[in-house]
Design an enzyme around this catalytic site. Sequence first.
Site, PDB file in Angstrom:
ATOM      1  N   HIS A  36       0.820  -1.220   0.000  1.00 48.01           N
ATOM      2  CA  HIS A  36       0.000   0.000   0.000  1.00 48.01           C
ATOM      3  C   HIS A  36       0.848   1.262   0.000  1.00 48.01           C
ATOM      4  O   HIS A  36       0.389   2.306   0.473  1.00 48.01           O
ATOM      5  CB  HIS A  36      -0.949   0.022   1.212  1.00 48.01           C
ATOM      6  CG  HIS A  36      -2.144  -0.874   1.051  1.00 48.01           C
ATOM      7  ND1 HIS A  36      -3.203  -0.553   0.245  1.00 48.01           N
ATOM      8  CD2 HIS A  36      -2.428  -2.091   1.572  1.00 48.01           C
ATOM      9  CE1 HIS A  36      -4.118  -1.522   0.298  1.00 48.01           C
ATOM     10  NE2 HIS A  36      -3.662  -2.486   1.083  1.00 48.01           N
ATOM     11  N   ASP A  38       2.803   1.880  -2.973  1.00 50.65           N
ATOM     12  CA  ASP A  38       3.089   2.165  -4.397  1.00 50.65           C
ATOM     13  C   ASP A  38       2.343   3.407  -4.879  1.00 50.65           C
ATOM     14  O   ASP A  38       2.865   4.160  -5.685  1.00 50.65           O
ATOM     15  CB  ASP A  38       2.771   0.944  -5.272  1.00 50.65           C
ATOM     16  CG  ASP A  38       1.386   0.380  -5.046  1.00 50.65           C
ATOM     17  OD1 ASP A  38       0.881   0.476  -3.913  1.00 50.65           O
ATOM     18  OD2 ASP A  38       0.794  -0.149  -6.004  1.00 50.65           O
ATOM     19  N   SER A  69      -9.527 -24.029 -21.408  1.00 48.82           N
ATOM     20  CA  SER A  69      -8.833 -24.018 -20.124  1.00 48.82           C
ATOM     21  C   SER A  69      -9.401 -25.126 -19.245  1.00 48.82           C
ATOM     22  O   SER A  69     -10.575 -25.478 -19.374  1.00 48.82           O
ATOM     23  CB  SER A  69      -9.043 -22.675 -19.425  1.00 48.82           C
ATOM     24  OG  SER A  69      -8.772 -22.801 -18.041  1.00 48.82           O
ATOM     25  N   GLY A 125      -8.066 -16.083  -8.023  1.00 52.59           N
ATOM     26  CA  GLY A 125      -8.776 -15.116  -7.185  1.00 52.59           C
ATOM     27  C   GLY A 125      -8.257 -15.044  -5.755  1.00 52.59           C
ATOM     28  O   GLY A 125      -8.990 -14.679  -4.836  1.00 52.59           O
ATOM     29  N   LEU A 128      -2.705 -13.953  -6.008  1.00 46.78           N
ATOM     30  CA  LEU A 128      -1.401 -14.325  -6.573  1.00 46.78           C
ATOM     31  C   LEU A 128      -1.346 -13.949  -8.054  1.00 46.78           C
ATOM     32  O   LEU A 128      -0.427 -14.291  -8.767  1.00 46.78           O
ATOM     33  CB  LEU A 128      -1.111 -15.814  -6.369  1.00 46.78           C
ATOM     34  CG  LEU A 128      -1.076 -16.255  -4.905  1.00 46.78           C
ATOM     35  CD1 LEU A 128      -0.864 -17.766  -4.796  1.00 46.78           C
ATOM     36  CD2 LEU A 128       0.027 -15.534  -4.141  1.00 46.78           C
ATOM     37  N   SER A 130      -3.482 -14.520 -10.867  1.00 49.37           N
ATOM     38  CA  SER A 130      -3.707 -15.420 -11.991  1.00 49.37           C
ATOM     39  C   SER A 130      -4.200 -14.628 -13.207  1.00 49.37           C
ATOM     40  O   SER A 130      -3.939 -15.005 -14.341  1.00 49.37           O
ATOM     41  CB  SER A 130      -4.712 -16.506 -11.609  1.00 49.37           C
ATOM     42  OG  SER A 130      -6.002 -15.977 -11.434  1.00 49.37           O
ATOM     43  N   SER A 131      -4.876 -13.504 -12.962  1.00 44.98           N
ATOM     44  CA  SER A 131      -5.379 -12.722 -14.101  1.00 44.98           C
ATOM     45  C   SER A 131      -4.212 -12.149 -14.904  1.00 44.98           C
ATOM     46  O   SER A 131      -4.174 -12.257 -16.135  1.00 44.98           O
ATOM     47  CB  SER A 131      -6.311 -11.602 -13.637  1.00 44.98           C
ATOM     48  OG  SER A 131      -5.654 -10.715 -12.765  1.00 44.98           O
ATOM     49  N   ASP A 177       1.697  -6.341 -10.879  1.00 50.91           N
ATOM     50  CA  ASP A 177       1.458  -7.748 -11.205  1.00 50.91           C
ATOM     51  C   ASP A 177       2.024  -8.110 -12.567  1.00 50.91           C
ATOM     52  O   ASP A 177       2.779  -9.069 -12.717  1.00 50.91           O
ATOM     53  CB  ASP A 177      -0.048  -8.050 -11.202  1.00 50.91           C
ATOM     54  CG  ASP A 177      -0.672  -7.786  -9.857  1.00 50.91           C
ATOM     55  OD1 ASP A 177       0.071  -7.433  -8.922  1.00 50.91           O
ATOM     56  OD2 ASP A 177      -1.909  -7.922  -9.736  1.00 50.91           O
ATOM     57  N   TYR A 227      -9.929  -0.488  -0.401  1.00 52.91           N
ATOM     58  CA  TYR A 227      -8.751  -0.024  -1.142  1.00 52.91           C
ATOM     59  C   TYR A 227      -8.981   1.422  -1.587  1.00 52.91           C
ATOM     60  O   TYR A 227      -8.127   2.289  -1.397  1.00 52.91           O
ATOM     61  CB  TYR A 227      -8.526  -0.946  -2.351  1.00 52.91           C
ATOM     62  CG  TYR A 227      -7.386  -0.545  -3.246  1.00 52.91           C
ATOM     63  CD1 TYR A 227      -6.070  -0.868  -2.918  1.00 52.91           C
ATOM     64  CD2 TYR A 227      -7.602   0.178  -4.426  1.00 52.91           C
ATOM     65  CE1 TYR A 227      -5.013  -0.508  -3.736  1.00 52.91           C
ATOM     66  CE2 TYR A 227      -6.551   0.552  -5.249  1.00 52.91           C
ATOM     67  CZ  TYR A 227      -5.262   0.204  -4.907  1.00 52.91           C
ATOM     68  OH  TYR A 227      -4.216   0.578  -5.721  1.00 52.91           O
TER      69      TYR A 227
HETATM   70  P1  ADP Z   1      -6.328 -13.117  -9.110  1.00 55.54           P
HETATM   71  O1  ADP Z   1      -6.084 -12.574  -7.755  1.00 55.54           O
HETATM   72  O2  ADP Z   1      -6.026 -14.575  -9.183  1.00 55.54           O
HETATM   73  O3  ADP Z   1      -5.668 -12.323 -10.211  1.00 55.54           O
HETATM   74  P2  ADP Z   1      -8.709 -12.189 -10.466  1.00 55.54           P
HETATM   75  O4  ADP Z   1     -10.129 -12.184 -10.055  1.00 55.54           O
HETATM   76  O5  ADP Z   1      -8.063 -10.902 -10.808  1.00 55.54           O
HETATM   77  O6  ADP Z   1      -7.905 -12.988  -9.337  1.00 55.54           O
HETATM   78  O7  ADP Z   1      -8.566 -13.116 -11.759  1.00 55.54           O
HETATM   79  C1  ADP Z   1      -9.110 -14.401 -11.795  1.00 55.54           C
HETATM   80  C2  ADP Z   1      -9.728 -14.683 -13.159  1.00 55.54           C
HETATM   81  O8  ADP Z   1      -8.679 -14.888 -14.152  1.00 55.54           O
HETATM   82  C3  ADP Z   1     -10.515 -15.985 -13.181  1.00 55.54           C
HETATM   83  O9  ADP Z   1     -11.819 -15.770 -12.734  1.00 55.54           O
HETATM   84  C4  ADP Z   1     -10.451 -16.357 -14.667  1.00 55.54           C
HETATM   85  O10 ADP Z   1     -11.413 -15.633 -15.409  1.00 55.54           O
HETATM   86  C5  ADP Z   1      -9.068 -15.898 -15.070  1.00 55.54           C
HETATM   87  N1  ADP Z   1      -8.134 -17.026 -14.952  1.00 55.54           N
HETATM   88  C6  ADP Z   1      -7.188 -17.216 -14.007  1.00 55.54           C
HETATM   89  N2  ADP Z   1      -6.538 -18.399 -14.179  1.00 55.54           N
HETATM   90  C7  ADP Z   1      -7.101 -18.976 -15.271  1.00 55.54           C
HETATM   91  C8  ADP Z   1      -6.885 -20.212 -15.957  1.00 55.54           C
HETATM   92  N3  ADP Z   1      -5.977 -21.079 -15.547  1.00 55.54           N
HETATM   93  N4  ADP Z   1      -7.673 -20.471 -17.030  1.00 55.54           N
HETATM   94  C9  ADP Z   1      -8.602 -19.597 -17.439  1.00 55.54           C
HETATM   95  N5  ADP Z   1      -8.849 -18.436 -16.834  1.00 55.54           N
HETATM   96  C10 ADP Z   1      -8.116 -18.103 -15.762  1.00 55.54           C
HETATM   97 MG    MG Z   2      -6.042 -10.279 -10.617  1.00 49.49          MG
END
Ligand code: ADP
Ligand code: MG
Length: 391
Positions: A36, A38, A69, A125, A128, A130-131, A177, A227
């Site tokens: 917090h 940045d 996926s 979600g 970490l 993943s988006s 990220d 936030y």
């Molecule tokens: P995070 O904190 O993991 O970034 P977000 O809500 O920002 O959480 O992003 C999660 C979204 O990214 C999932 O709901 C999905 O739509 C997409 N996503 C993440 N990993 C995958 C995957 N392995 N395959 C397809 N979509 C994914």
């Molecule tokens: Mg995200």
Amino acid sequence: MDNIKSKLVEKFKKTYNQEPERFFFAPGRVNFIGEHIDYNGGKVLPFAINKGIFAAIKYDDSNKIKLCSHIDNQVYEIDYNNDFNQYKNTSLWIRYPLGVIQALKNQGYRFKGISLYYWSNLPVGSGLSSSAAIEILTAYVFYLQIKTASQIDRIQMAILCQQVENQFIGVKCGIMDQFSIAMGKKDHLILLDTHSLEYEYLRFLFPDVSIVVINTNKPRTLAGSKYNDRRTECKLSLEILQKKYKINTLVEATEDMLNDLVSNTLQKRTMHVISEHKRVQKIRELLTQNNSSIENLTLIGKLLYESHYSLKEYYEVSCYELDVIVEESQKIDSVYGARMTGAGFGGCAIALVKQQEVNNYISQISKKYKEKTDLEADIFEVQIEDGVKEI
Ligand code: ADP
Ligand code: MG
């Protein structure tokens, strides 16, 4: 890795009835410290981890993208000539890759037909990122159709993906990220100024220590609105201080200025910003000494605990679940330090643990966490890895 590759081959064959040609990996990311600050002129210190999203691909002569996926195991077949903006307001996961491809199409690039299969061992979600991993992974795969790996400007790629997340997905995230996933470096933390994009790699090499990630699995319902509240409070604090002092950002404030803030809330928020900025600087000093001693590790661990308590007491973005993890970790001898990581109100914590004791640590914390919160935590050791790459 070989295990995962054969799994990808198997899944790809099952989905598309043919063998994949190439394989890619984009890591998730963790912020070590610098939480917090940045958006207050401070620096973050993230790293890419050895868990992330994998892709297997094969080119063809069609004018189509086929996406699948493990998330829903459905094949989405999309014509390049379609306007991908129609996916903007859906909740489908394909909006992430399609947002990236649309942004590249907007720059005038044209692509071959392709089949992609995504598989991941990164929690979704949980903070970490993943988006950002799926965005960077897709951008990398598509850039490789027009450039060689060494020609790809990874920082520009991170900026493009951040814009996609802001504009196509509608999430107002910063650059941390995407930057860490594109620019990660094995055994190094990335000291990053998210505004100037100046960065420095700091080697993190303590042979007998493990970095453990603890996912609280708590839904992060409050994260977004709180936030925004914190950002407003910081902006207000800066405006008040700037009436009297010559400072450009809140990290430049000093403790003797706190009395000018009058409101206890603004004083607390500013206290966190000032002290967190100092902790980042101290960790930078400790890591640039290139000294892997237990003493240094102990000092770094102490700064992690201090960061957590500051986020809890002053910035007020922790939650019961994160506090349980950090407080219970502190009671265990083999732990050097622990803190919540990410925006807070759930998500993950990290801990620095003596390597030989990691399994003991994981079983003790799992048990305590379940007892005290009635939730199951996911706990795993991570390595500091390179950014997106072909495997
Ligand atoms: P995070 O904190 O993991 O970034 P977000 O809500 O920002 O959480 O992003 C999660 C979204 O990214 C999932 O709901 C999905 O739509 C997409 N996503 C993440 N990993 C995958 C995957 N392995 N395959 C397809 N979509 C994914
Ligand atoms: Mg995200």
